[in-house]
Design an enzyme around this catalytic site. Sequence first.
Site, PDB file in Angstrom:
ATOM      1  N   ARG A 150       0.808  -1.204   0.000  1.00 59.42           N
ATOM      2  CA  ARG A 150       0.000   0.000   0.000  1.00 59.42           C
ATOM      3  C   ARG A 150       0.864   1.287   0.000  1.00 59.42           C
ATOM      4  O   ARG A 150       0.360   2.370  -0.219  1.00 59.42           O
ATOM      5  CB  ARG A 150      -0.882   0.029   1.248  1.00 59.42           C
ATOM      6  CG  ARG A 150      -2.340   0.015   0.884  1.00 59.42           C
ATOM      7  CD  ARG A 150      -3.220   0.055   2.079  1.00 59.42           C
ATOM      8  NE  ARG A 150      -4.309  -0.895   1.939  1.00 59.42           N
ATOM      9  CZ  ARG A 150      -5.247  -0.803   1.021  1.00 59.42           C
ATOM     10  NH1 ARG A 150      -5.255   0.174   0.144  1.00 59.42           N
ATOM     11  NH2 ARG A 150      -6.191  -1.707   0.937  1.00 59.42           N
ATOM     12  N   ASP A 151       2.128   1.087   0.264  1.00 62.07           N
ATOM     13  CA  ASP A 151       3.023   2.246   0.436  1.00 62.07           C
ATOM     14  C   ASP A 151       3.823   2.469  -0.852  1.00 62.07           C
ATOM     15  O   ASP A 151       5.021   2.283  -0.900  1.00 62.07           O
ATOM     16  CB  ASP A 151       3.952   1.975   1.620  1.00 62.07           C
ATOM     17  CG  ASP A 151       5.053   3.015   1.730  1.00 62.07           C
ATOM     18  OD1 ASP A 151       4.825   4.155   1.287  1.00 62.07           O
ATOM     19  OD2 ASP A 151       6.129   2.677   2.241  1.00 62.07           O
ATOM     20  N   LEU A 152       3.107   2.793  -1.909  1.00 61.21           N
ATOM     21  CA  LEU A 152       3.777   2.834  -3.201  1.00 61.21           C
ATOM     22  C   LEU A 152       3.619   4.161  -3.923  1.00 61.21           C
ATOM     23  O   LEU A 152       4.204   4.375  -4.977  1.00 61.21           O
ATOM     24  CB  LEU A 152       3.232   1.722  -4.107  1.00 61.21           C
ATOM     25  CG  LEU A 152       3.564   0.308  -3.631  1.00 61.21           C
ATOM     26  CD1 LEU A 152       2.815  -0.705  -4.469  1.00 61.21           C
ATOM     27  CD2 LEU A 152       5.055   0.058  -3.710  1.00 61.21           C
TER      28      LEU A 152
END
Lengths: 488, 111
Positions: free
Chosen positions: B67-69
């Site tokens: 999700r941390d993209l």
Amino acid sequence: MTVLTTEPLMVETPTQLALREFHPFEASGARYVYLVPSAGIFQLDEPSGAILDVLAQGPRSDDEIVGALGQRFSEETLRDGLTELQQIRVIGDVGAPREQVVNDLPPEGFPLTTMVLNVTNKCNLACTYCYEYGEDKIVDTTCSDQPKFMADDTARDGVEFLLKESGPLKVAHLTFFGGETLLNFPVLQDTVAYARKRAEEEGKRIEFSLTTNATLLRPEIIEWLAENEIGVTVSIDGPKEVQDKMRVFHSGKGSYETVQPKIKELLRVHTSRPIGARVTLTRENLDIHRIYKHLHEEMGFWEVGFAPVTTAPDRDYEIQDEGYVRMLAQFGELARDWLEHAVENRHHGFSNIKDTLEEIHKGVSKAYPCGAGLGLMGVSTGGDVALCHRFAASDDHNFGTVADGIDRDKQREFLEEHHIKNKTDCHTCWARPICSGGCYHEANTRYGETQAPNLHFCTWVRSWTHTCLEIYGELSERNPSYLARFDA
Amino acid sequence: MKNLKPINQKAGRIEAQIRREQLDVVGLESQPPEGANIPLGCSLVFFPGWEVDSDGGTAGLCQPVERDLFDCHLACFWPAHVPDQLNHSPDWTAKCASAQKDWRKLDLVFP
């Protein structure tokens, strides 16, 4: 933020290191590198110099280099040296691309620092080599619609133009030029008074200077120059037999006898600004030592600057290859002499070296050879703004008028076309951070276009820059505090 | 530097730059050493993943990695561009015109 590292997919082969772009030189027994294109200068210690010597034979891996030099230096020293040499990019991966030539243009609305006003296009001398009236002239001022003398109103428009276009700068420079500048003395007086008043109103300061052939200096003019702190450059070629060869009146009579007593008086009375001599060197006029001695020691000029004549090829006064060799040897000797003075914090009047040393000290890496068309512009007698004073009144090199301001589209087009990125001949030359292709006017006279790099000067420029690097390196060892003079 | 000595002003600036590059990235809440590399991203642009977790809170920032993209997508911190806009995820931000408003529409991506 998360960053993933991935396992290498295959076994790495050791990186091969190779030399990158730089220019080596030596001074006071130490080794230096001049980085290209960043223009930084680093002194090498013995191990780092040895690493460069190994790599001069061809690409090597770091282990191979450490192996080759392991007898002489510790592995730790060599590994440190390798790291540092890579950090400053003197060496790098053999496959790494060359440093790109930067291609960014100066910011829009770059301020004007210097305006050169051609207050007249008439001259009372008829110097054989003159670029304004001689065989290589760009504009035929005798037949053009430009006035012979700049009017008061045009000069005042010029002052307003300079105040406006200098933008946020608190100090701007106004240089009077010609023709023979002093033929239009009334306009000089009016313009200086007006410019002082207007600059004060705008919270700025304008510094003044002019170039003259000295034939028209009179006591009241000298008095005025001194009172108004006008910087003066005198165009003069040297002792009588040298001066009278090229710098003649329309009758053909030499000008030395006329100018000599006037210059003595100028130097005696005008002490508020240093006064310089500007010498044009020709094939027949290359005894630089004698000229320097005469102008600096005998006549008393504070500084003497030399420039080779600008000419189309094959004029009989053009300096040829052997002339440049002779010129370089004498420049080198004067430079050594300058160094010995600088080591003892004494003044020496050879001005050519100081400009180059300042650029070396700061580490300038230029996209353009000079400020023409950017921070410096010339103005014709009719008020047309040109690339520089040498192109005044040329329709092909026009940047607007003093009344209407700078034509920014033309300026941008000029800056785009003349950027070092387009001078592909220069892209492999180590001297390009300082030279950047050389004078636009020289190129225009020689090759018919301002965009051309001055390839006929390459050997000379590289040799002279190398000499200046050696002088700089030695000065940095023997009297480093002197270099602070170049900090500003 | 141990082996090289900067001589002119430009060399001094090169040395200072090399020194800066060797400094670590520091957290913003601590007093950074002079010239430290401070991550600018979250102070200039809204980056879902850094600034909100998948529930809209801050308890699970940067979790999970998939999700941390968003920052990687813009600034390419990875060895390859992830999410790969050319081949695998051409439409990843198609429904996210504004990260502040539409960040919930960003889907998971498995690099």
